[in-house]
Design a protein around this motif. Structure first.
Motif, PDB file in Angstrom:
ATOM      1  N   GLU A 145     -45.526 -53.160  15.393  1.00  0.00           N
ATOM      2  CA  GLU A 145     -43.912 -53.756  15.128  1.00  0.00           C
ATOM      3  C   GLU A 145     -43.082 -52.439  16.044  1.00  0.00           C
ATOM      4  N   ILE A 146     -42.238 -53.071  16.828  1.00  0.00           N
ATOM      5  CA  ILE A 146     -41.434 -52.149  17.803  1.00  0.00           C
ATOM      6  C   ILE A 146     -39.695 -52.558  17.446  1.00  0.00           C
ATOM      7  N   GLU A 147     -39.295 -51.607  16.920  1.00  0.00           N
ATOM      8  CA  GLU A 147     -37.689 -51.759  16.565  1.00  0.00           C
ATOM      9  C   GLU A 147     -37.122 -50.827  17.683  1.00  0.00           C
ATOM     10  N   ASN A 164     -36.143 -56.294  17.746  1.00  0.00           N
ATOM     11  CA  ASN A 164     -37.471 -56.011  17.038  1.00  0.00           C
ATOM     12  C   ASN A 164     -38.399 -57.154  17.334  1.00  0.00           C
ATOM     13  N   GLU A 165     -39.669 -56.819  17.275  1.00  0.00           N
ATOM     14  CA  GLU A 165     -40.888 -57.670  17.499  1.00  0.00           C
ATOM     15  C   GLU A 165     -42.342 -57.070  17.069  1.00  0.00           C
ATOM     16  N   THR A 166     -43.242 -57.937  16.902  1.00  0.00           N
ATOM     17  CA  THR A 166     -44.500 -57.470  16.316  1.00  0.00           C
ATOM     18  C   THR A 166     -45.437 -58.032  17.379  1.00  0.00           C
ATOM     19  N   ILE A 167     -46.329 -57.279  17.871  1.00  0.00           N
ATOM     20  CA  ILE A 167     -47.478 -57.685  18.876  1.00  0.00           C
ATOM     21  C   ILE A 167     -48.705 -57.361  17.999  1.00  0.00           C
ATOM     22  N   ALA A 168     -49.525 -58.349  18.267  1.00  0.00           N
ATOM     23  CA  ALA A 168     -50.815 -58.450  17.663  1.00  0.00           C
ATOM     24  C   ALA A 168     -51.896 -59.124  18.458  1.00  0.00           C
ATOM     25  N   ASN A 169     -53.047 -58.979  17.921  1.00  0.00           N
ATOM     26  CA  ASN A 169     -54.169 -59.758  18.608  1.00  0.00           C
ATOM     27  C   ASN A 169     -54.470 -59.537  19.993  1.00  0.00           C
ATOM     28  N   THR A 170     -54.249 -58.093  20.274  1.00  0.00           N
ATOM     29  CA  THR A 170     -54.385 -57.785  21.704  1.00  0.00           C
ATOM     30  C   THR A 170     -54.892 -56.298  21.769  1.00  0.00           C
ATOM     31  N   TYR A 187     -30.396 -44.415  22.565  1.00  0.00           N
ATOM     32  CA  TYR A 187     -31.393 -45.137  21.967  1.00  0.00           C
ATOM     33  C   TYR A 187     -32.596 -44.775  21.077  1.00  0.00           C
ATOM     34  N   LYS A 188     -33.052 -45.265  20.245  1.00  0.00           N
ATOM     35  CA  LYS A 188     -34.131 -45.005  19.381  1.00  0.00           C
ATOM     36  C   LYS A 188     -35.065 -46.085  19.367  1.00  0.00           C
ATOM     37  N   ILE A 189     -36.328 -45.683  19.381  1.00  0.00           N
ATOM     38  CA  ILE A 189     -37.225 -46.505  19.175  1.00  0.00           C
ATOM     39  C   ILE A 189     -38.223 -46.254  18.025  1.00  0.00           C
ATOM     40  N   VAL A 190     -38.420 -47.227  16.991  1.00  0.00           N
ATOM     41  CA  VAL A 190     -39.267 -47.280  16.017  1.00  0.00           C
ATOM     42  C   VAL A 190     -40.494 -47.770  15.806  1.00  0.00           C
TER      43      VAL A 190
END
Length: 202
Positions: A145-147, A164-170, A187-190
């Motif tokens: 998950e990226i915010e 925000n987004e969630t990347i999976a299955n790779t 900017y801040k990335i979590v």
């Protein structure tokens, strides 16, 4: 206030998904033996100064912590038999990866299942102009998950969530973000994955 909102609207996301399966050599980087004093001797290869070694219980509570002081091979004996019955793990945190080795304690006996040892690769981030490049190797194809937050300054609440987004299955996660009117430090990335959280300020 208007300029801040314009900056938020100018954030443009470019997505690059690469599903190429990467070969990864899972080299044996640790050994576990028992010495004459019946202590468990853990030997870790290729450690560096500043790496962090921990022993944790199944709830993540830190029972032992040590900062590696010498580059090369780390070897130390631990009396694990006195621990209460339960599940535990060794953890070695390096710059870009975290390795865990689980073990069980039952009736003063310690058992290891080396097949369950695993390595978690941290997300990496670098910038080029107003472009932000994110990469992570996820051998088990676990979700990431990226915010992305923007610091709006005195006229808005600090660090507003703008994407925000969630990347999976790779196995190989790649993202490229283009940030409009990029200002360093705004900017801040979590990142969140497998119960872990990492924060990057850019």
């Amino acid at each position: 206030m208007k300029n801040v909102m314009n900056n938020l609207k100018k954030v443009f996301l470019m997505v690059a998904i690469m599903s190429t399966v990467m070969g990864y050599a899972n080299e044996k980087s640790f050994t576990i033996t028992e010495n004459d004093a019946k202590k468990t001797v853990l030997t870790l290869a290729d450690v560096k100064v500043g790496n962090l070694f921990k022993i944790k219980d199944e709830n993540g509570m830190v029972l032992y912590k040590e900062t590696i002081q010498r580059k090369g091979t780390y070897s130390k004996g631990f009396d694990l038999t006195s621990l209460p019955d339960g599940s535990y793990f060794f953890e070695l945190e390096k710059d870009m990866e975290i390795s865990t080795i689980p073990f069980e304690v039952k009736a003063n006996e310690v058992s290891f299942n080396k097949e369950l040892a695993k390595t978690f690769f941290k997300p990496s981030t670098h910038t080029r102009g107003n472009m932000v490049f994110i990469n992570q190797l996820s051998l088990n194809e676990m979700p990431l998950e990226i915010e992305v937050y923007y610091d709006g300054g005195v006229f808005t609440e600090s660090y507003q969530l703008i994407h925000n987004e969630t990347i999976a299955n790779t196995k190989n996660i790649e993202r490229v973000y283009e940030l409009g009117d990029f200002e360093e430090g705004k900017y801040k990335i979590v990142f969140k994955s497998e119960g872990r959280e990492f924060v990057k300020f850019i």
